[in-house]
Write a protein that holds these residues in place. Structure first.
Motif, PDB file in Angstrom:
ATOM      1  N   TYR A   1       0.853  -1.208   0.000  1.00 53.71           N
ATOM      2  CA  TYR A   1       0.000   0.000   0.000  1.00 53.71           C
ATOM      3  C   TYR A   1       0.877   1.241   0.000  1.00 53.71           C
ATOM      4  CZ  TYR A   1      -4.098  -2.832   0.921  1.00 53.71           C
ATOM      5  OH  TYR A   1      -5.115  -3.753   0.806  1.00 53.71           O
TER       6      TYR A   1
ATOM      7  N   ALA B   1       1.545   6.740   3.625  1.00 49.72           N
ATOM      8  CA  ALA B   1       0.820   7.990   3.906  1.00 49.72           C
ATOM      9  C   ALA B   1       1.825   9.091   4.249  1.00 49.72           C
ATOM     10  CB  ALA B   1      -0.120   7.765   5.072  1.00 49.72           C
TER      11      ALA B   1
ATOM     12  N   ARG C   1       2.660  12.261   6.531  1.00 47.45           N
ATOM     13  CA  ARG C   1       2.195  12.895   7.784  1.00 47.45           C
ATOM     14  C   ARG C   1       3.041  14.124   8.067  1.00 47.45           C
ATOM     15  NH1 ARG C   1       1.985   7.465   8.638  1.00 47.45           N
ATOM     16  NH2 ARG C   1      -0.110   6.606   8.825  1.00 47.45           N
TER      17      ARG C   1
ATOM     18  N   GLU D   1       7.003   6.164   6.772  1.00 49.59           N
ATOM     19  CA  GLU D   1       6.032   6.257   5.670  1.00 49.59           C
ATOM     20  C   GLU D   1       6.219   7.544   4.884  1.00 49.59           C
ATOM     21  OE1 GLU D   1       2.132   4.802   5.415  1.00 49.59           O
ATOM     22  OE2 GLU D   1       2.113   4.120   7.511  1.00 49.59           O
TER      23      GLU D   1
ATOM     24  N   TYR E   1      -0.331  12.673  -6.004  1.00 50.74           N
ATOM     25  CA  TYR E   1       0.030  11.535  -5.148  1.00 50.74           C
ATOM     26  C   TYR E   1      -1.103  11.111  -4.218  1.00 50.74           C
ATOM     27  CZ  TYR E   1       2.309   8.455  -1.894  1.00 50.74           C
ATOM     28  OH  TYR E   1       2.611   7.369  -1.127  1.00 50.74           O
ATOM     29  N   SER E   2      -1.726  12.098  -3.537  1.00 55.58           N
ATOM     30  CA  SER E   2      -2.736  11.723  -2.539  1.00 55.58           C
ATOM     31  C   SER E   2      -3.878  10.910  -3.133  1.00 55.58           C
ATOM     32  CB  SER E   2      -3.263  12.960  -1.828  1.00 55.58           C
ATOM     33  OG  SER E   2      -2.173  13.578  -1.198  1.00 55.58           O
ATOM     34  N   PRO E   3      -4.470  11.341  -4.250  1.00 60.28           N
ATOM     35  CA  PRO E   3      -5.537  10.508  -4.825  1.00 60.28           C
ATOM     36  C   PRO E   3      -5.062   9.088  -5.136  1.00 60.28           C
ATOM     37  CG  PRO E   3      -5.303  12.580  -6.067  1.00 60.28           C
ATOM     38  CD  PRO E   3      -4.258  12.583  -5.000  1.00 60.28           C
TER      39      PRO E   3
ATOM     40  N   ALA F   1      -2.577   7.447  -3.598  1.00 57.77           N
ATOM     41  CA  ALA F   1      -2.373   6.735  -2.330  1.00 57.77           C
ATOM     42  C   ALA F   1      -3.726   6.317  -1.740  1.00 57.77           C
ATOM     43  CB  ALA F   1      -1.612   7.619  -1.349  1.00 57.77           C
ATOM     44  N   GLU F   2      -4.720   7.182  -1.925  1.00 54.18           N
ATOM     45  CA  GLU F   2      -6.048   6.861  -1.363  1.00 54.18           C
ATOM     46  C   GLU F   2      -6.817   5.852  -2.214  1.00 54.18           C
ATOM     47  OE1 GLU F   2      -7.689  10.768  -0.811  1.00 54.18           O
ATOM     48  OE2 GLU F   2      -6.147  11.170   0.713  1.00 54.18           O
ATOM     49  N   SER F   3      -6.296   5.565  -3.400  1.00 55.39           N
ATOM     50  CA  SER F   3      -7.019   4.639  -4.282  1.00 55.39           C
ATOM     51  C   SER F   3      -6.825   3.185  -3.864  1.00 55.39           C
ATOM     52  CB  SER F   3      -6.531   4.808  -5.720  1.00 55.39           C
ATOM     53  OG  SER F   3      -5.233   4.248  -5.838  1.00 55.39           O
ATOM     54  N   ASP F   4      -6.013   2.983  -2.806  1.00 58.70           N
ATOM     55  CA  ASP F   4      -5.706   1.634  -2.327  1.00 58.70           C
ATOM     56  C   ASP F   4      -4.904   0.817  -3.330  1.00 58.70           C
ATOM     57  OD1 ASP F   4      -6.655   1.880   0.149  1.00 58.70           O
ATOM     58  OD2 ASP F   4      -8.525   0.740  -0.166  1.00 58.70           O
ATOM     59  N   TYR F   5      -4.208   1.531  -4.209  1.00 58.47           N
ATOM     60  CA  TYR F   5      -3.331   0.823  -5.149  1.00 58.47           C
ATOM     61  C   TYR F   5      -2.284   0.056  -4.341  1.00 58.47           C
ATOM     62  CZ  TYR F   5       0.396  -0.121  -8.410  1.00 58.47           C
ATOM     63  OH  TYR F   5       1.363  -0.762  -9.128  1.00 58.47           O
TER      64      TYR F   5
END
Ligand code: ME8
Length: 517
Positions: free
Chosen positions: A371, A374, A376, A441, A490-492, A494-498
């Motif tokens: 995954y 994230a 932070r 991360e 990047y965020s979209p 990372a949030e796509s659960d790729y």
């Protein structure tokens, strides 16, 4: 805003009187890198390459082999096209001058020059080099070792007498001088003085047809004459756009990329033909240097002719492409050897870039189940790395490519790769895994972003490896442009659960076979 103006780039079209050599591969690769960079910048690109099949050189070679020139051209042209395909050269058209639309275009430009009053019949008496397919003035010849007369390129010349059509080249002296002095028209600038001197000496009208053989484009309305091969060869740049029909908006060409030995044809004869036919002249002609084998010119007699496809099979297409662009200052001569290719490929592609990607992706696959990490909050080290990579991908690399400083573009990329390596060593995510998993991360995300950006930026040079890496990274196709990679993507993602899988090596370590060690 992305640049949307059209970009038309061409290579010289090669004589298919034998198989392609490393110089042909070098030119095709360099043109491909430029074409791919322009596409990456968002421009509409048209890219043409091909083979130059007429003339005495082809006719004689065919005769020597007891076959027709058409048969020789068919076979050999196939090797040139196969070379381009094998080297991942993204041409839009591979032109062969024996094709019917090319005969039509050549006859049309001939008629346009005739309509302008620039063609007349006379008798040519003078020197001709079949190897160069060029006429030379007595004063240009040099003496060979045995006292024989040679062209300024060192090729044999023969005395030629025949009825011929002439082109009023002399009429264009003033306009050509002005053009040659226009900044940016002929690059590198070092090639300009020689051409200016040639025009300043006074231009003689040019013989533009032959009657002693018939392997060429027929001169319209003049039985027994075929065009001088350079008249039809140069016209290939128009044929590919549909001339004499509507050529769309790709003419004038943005860039004719050629080798230094044929600058005279492209910056004197060709613009004069175009001026005569009332067509705009190309925006830029770039005369690259020659590629030497361990510092020596390749030749059949020295037995050092290298098949570029075999070289690519041995070292990898991208390793060869990277080496040629990285090693040679574009515009100057350069040298290659198996050791040098292996050294660059292992050191820069393998150790510097490949390992960076391998370490980062491997770590994500292993410790985060693939995954994407994230973020932070970034600290100063992250910001500094982003700034370095951003400067490379938004300024240094594009500016260098745009200015045809191909070697500098790769150097700027490599410096950014080194910065990523210094960052990973300093941040030591393998330590953070135990001490501060959240910071780990962020470090991995920072690296992930920089690696993706650098993969896109170097994609003109190593397209297949970049695409493989971007596939592993899960970067969608529409982000794989200079514009796309600059935005907040990047965020979209990372949030796509790729989820990425364990990476496979991008650049296998090359060994030098014993015969070359
Ligand atoms: O000149 N290193 O064809 P060509 C780098 N048909 N480039 C080299 C090279 C070397 N060792 N040797 C040759 C012709 N080249 C004409 C062109 S264009 C309308 C007609 C380059 O097969 C050379 O400079 O002899 C030229 O740009 C190209 O390869 C084709 O050379």
């Amino acid at each position: 805003m992305a640049e949307t103006t059209p970009f038309y780039i061409t290579t010289a079209i090669s004589y298919p009187n034998g198989k392609p050599h490393i110089g042909h591969a070098y030119e095709a690769i360099a043109a491909d890198v430029i074409a791919r960079f322009q596409r990456l910048s968002g421009r509409r690109v048209r890219f043409q390459t091909g083979t130059d099949e007429h003339g005495l050189k082809m006719a004689r070679k065919a005769e020597e082999q007891g076959r027709t020139p058409a048969d020789l051209a068919d076979e050999m042209s196939g090797y040139f096209r196969a070379m381009c395909d094998a080297l991942n050269v993204s041409y839009d058209r591979f032109i062969r001058t024996s094709e019917p639309d090319h005969h039509r275009a050549s006859q049309a430009i001939w008629q346009a020059m005739e309509a302008n009053g620039d063609l007349y019949l006379d008798r040519y008496e003078g020197w001709y080099s079949v190897r160069d397919e060029a006429y030379y003035d007595e004063s240009e010849l040099v003496e060979g070792e045995g006292g024989e007369k040679l062209s300024p390129q060192g090729t044999p010349v023969e005395w030629t007498v025949e009825e011929s059509w002439f082109f009023r080249l002399s009429k264009y002296e003033g306009q050509l001088l002005e053009l040659l002095k226009t900044p940016g028209f002929l690059e590198p600038a070092s090639r300009r003085n020689e051409m200016i001197a040639f025009v300043e000496q006074g231009l003689r009208d040019l013989s533009v047809s032959r009657t002693s053989f018939d392997w060429g484009v027929k001169v319209p309305g003049s039985d027994g004459h075929v065009m001088y091969v350079w008249v039809d060869a140069l016209t290939n740049y128009l044929t590919g756009l549909g001339y004499p029909d509507d050529m769309g908006d790709f003419w004038p060409a943005s860039l004719h990329l050629i080798g230094k030995d044929i600058v005279r044809f492209h910056t004197i004869y060709w613009p004069a033909f175009l001026m005569s036919a009332k067509l705009p002249v190309p925006q830029k002609v770039f005369g690259h240097g020659f590629l030497l084998n361990r510092g020596q010119k390749e030749s059949k007699s020295l037995g050092n002719v290298t098949d570029p496809v075999a070289l690519a099979e041995r070292f990898g297409v991208d390793a060869l492409r990277y080496f040629l662009i990285r090693e040679v200052a574009f515009g100057q001569d350069g040298s290659y050897s198996p050791e040098a290719i292996v050294q660059r490929a292992n050191g820069e592609l393998g150790n510097a870039f490949g390992n960076l990607a391998q370490r980062t992706l491997g770590f994500i696959a292993k410790n985060l189940e693939g995954y994407l990490p994230a973020i932070r909050g970034h600290d100063a080290a992250d910001t500094a790395l982003f700034e370095t990579v951003d400067r490379a991908i938004t300024t240094e690399i594009p500016e260098a490519f745009e200015n045809l400083a191909l070697q500098q573009a790769v150097e700027a990329w490599l410096q950014a790769v080194f910065a990523c390596n210094a960052y990973i060593d300093a941040q030591a995510p393998w330590t953070l895994r135990k001490t501060d998993p959240e910071r780990m991360e962020t470090v991995l995300a920072t690296l992930y972003i920089c690696i993706a950006q650098l993969a896109v930026a170097i994609s003109p040079v190593i397209p297949a490896s970049s695409a493989r890496l971007l596939d592993m990274l899960g970067v969608p196709d529409d982000l794989r442009t200079l514009e796309g990679i600059r935005s907040h993507w990047y965020s979209p993602l990372a949030e796509s659960d790729y989820q990425l899988s364990a990476p496979t090596p991008l650049f296998p370590r090359l060994e030098l076979p014993a015969e070359d060690a």
